[in-house]
Design an enzyme around this catalytic site. Structure first.
Site, short mmCIF file in Angstrom:
data_model
loop_
_atom_site.label_atom_id
_atom_site.label_comp_id
_atom_site.label_asym_id
_atom_site.label_seq_id
_atom_site.Cartn_x
_atom_site.Cartn_y
_atom_site.Cartn_z
N ASP A 79 0.85 -1.19 0.00
CA ASP A 79 0.00 0.00 0.00
C ASP A 79 0.89 1.24 0.00
O ASP A 79 2.07 1.19 0.37
CB ASP A 79 -0.95 0.00 1.20
CG ASP A 79 -0.22 -0.02 2.54
OD1 ASP A 79 0.81 -0.71 2.65
OD2 ASP A 79 -0.70 0.64 3.49
N GLU A 145 -0.21 -1.10 5.84
CA GLU A 145 0.93 -0.65 6.65
C GLU A 145 0.94 0.85 6.82
O GLU A 145 1.27 1.36 7.89
CB GLU A 145 2.24 -1.13 6.01
CG GLU A 145 3.48 -0.95 6.89
CD GLU A 145 4.16 0.41 6.77
OE1 GLU A 145 5.07 0.69 7.57
OE2 GLU A 145 3.78 1.21 5.87
#
Length: 404
Positions: A79, A145
């Protein structure tokens, strides 16, 4: 071990790594919106010959090589943060660019470049038979994350049952080997006031004025925080401020701030919260102020909700730890040079892997820390190649050292 062969194959696959990286950069994948990039990574893992590829219920993708009982893992969060103000970019952040030496685009350093190197390290492991018979290697592309570092590994370890002997984090390390970083917390301070008409403020209790005194004490607290010789100084900064008021013609009856607290060695959640609760300005209004930790509970792209406190522990491994020594040996053998061993400034999934579960972590990843979250983000082709080579060599060197 055929170090020359590993380097040659890493160089051979440079174009494939770059093509794959540019492909996944083109797919926007902010936290909780990673589905399409996860599916693209799964296809690449299958294409290069991983033995098995799966997507867990949170949405992390895991590619396996080998069938041994002992597990080691490589981690890349896939991400990204958003692009911020588009006018700060000199090129399209998703289309990116490519030169003889660089690849530009959102996520190239933080940290899709690590995933590109991991996947092709897996291909080299297969081609050169670098995974011992008693070992399984798991290449993990993790989600969320940027929103909540380590949440993905809390799920992988506690719910999915992925419990490796060690993990290599492929976050950017500026060409160095990293063995730890400070922890962090997301803290909320809420002050309750009493509203009154703005023409007669003495009838109320202004929560913003109360918070102003707390802000002054917090600024001074930052200066007094502990310093560690390796990890550096603990820190805090106020990152957000909110208020409530009946109108612009009224005394504010509420004020809330968010604090980004970085924790050095010997600091934990209880200490950090206690330091704020003991400030004179907080004590003076003890019945009207609350100091607490934020909780993260945003659903992943699969719809899974996995709430956690926003506390991310400090961690390090010793420089003489077998994992650190094996990473240094791999680097020296491949590149005929001694690496610098250091630490990250920012936080990684290591907060869960090592910080919560005591599974050793070492860091070596393409790109530079300063590129993270910045406009005009880029990484370097040479980094992709070197990281790919070290990932391919490390498992066998580690287990050779373990058996000594």
């Amino acid at each position: 071990m055929d170090f020359r062969g590993i380097n040659d194959l890493s160089q051979k696959y440079e174009k494939d790594m770059v093509c794959f990286l540019r492909d996944i950069v083109k797919i926007p994948s902010e936290s909780c919106e990673e589905e399409q990039v996860i599916l693209r990574i799964k296809r690449e893992m299958e294409k290069v010959g991983f033995d098995r590829v799966e997507i867990d219920k949170m949405g992390n993708v895991i590619g396996y090589i080998g069938k041994g009982a002992r597990l080691i893992a490589f981690d890349a969060h896939i991400d990204t943060v958003g692009i911020g103000l588009r006018e700060n970019w000199e090129f399209d952040p998703y289309e990116g660019y490519e030169t003889d030496a660089e690849i530009g685009g959102r996520g190239t350093s933080d940290q899709k470049g690590g995933m590109a190197s991991m996947v092709y390290a897996g291909k080299i492991m297969k081609e050169l038979n670098l995974v011992p018979d008693d070992i399984t290697v798991a290449m993990v592309g993790t989600v969320q994350e940027e929103d909540c570092d380590g949440l993905c590994w809390q799920y992988l370890i506690k719910e999915h049952g992925l419990k490796p002997d060690f993990v290599v984090s492929t976050e950017p390390t500026d060409g160095k080997i990293y063995r730890g970083h400070r922890g962090r917390m997301e803290i909320k301070v809420e002050v309750k006031g009493v509203s009154s008409h703005g023409s007669a403020p003495e009838r109320g209790q202004n929560a913003i004025f109360d918070m102003a005194r707390i802000l002054h004490d917090l600024e001074n607290l930052h200066l007094r925080l502990k310093t560690d010789p390796f990890l550096g100084k603990g820190s805090l900064t106020v990152s957000q401020i909110f208020h409530s008021s009946p109108s612009r013609c009224a005394v504010a009856d509420g004020c809330t701030i968010s604090i980004d607290r970085r924790l050095t060695a010997g600091e934990d959640a209880e200490l950090a919260l206690g330091q704020i609760r003991e400030l004179p300005s907080v004590n003076a209004i003890r019945d009207r102020v609350e100091v607490s930790m934020y909780t993260y509970d945003r659903p992943s792209w699969t719809g899974l909700q996995y709430p956690t406190d926003c506390y991310f522990p400090t961690w390090t491994i010793p420089e003489d730890h077998i994992l650190c020594r094996s990473a240094v040996e791999s680097y020296s053998s491949l590149f005929d040079a001694d690496p610098c061993v250091d630490k990250w400034t920012f936080s990684t999934n290591g907060v869960s892997i090592m910080g919560m579960f005591n599974i050793p972590v070492i860091g070596f990843g393409p790109g530079k820390e300063k590129e993270a979250h910045a406009p005009n983000e880029k990484t370097w082709k040479a980094d992709l190649v070197r990281c790919c080579a070290l990932y391919a060599a490390l498992p066998e060197i580690y287990y050779k050292n373990l058996k000594k």
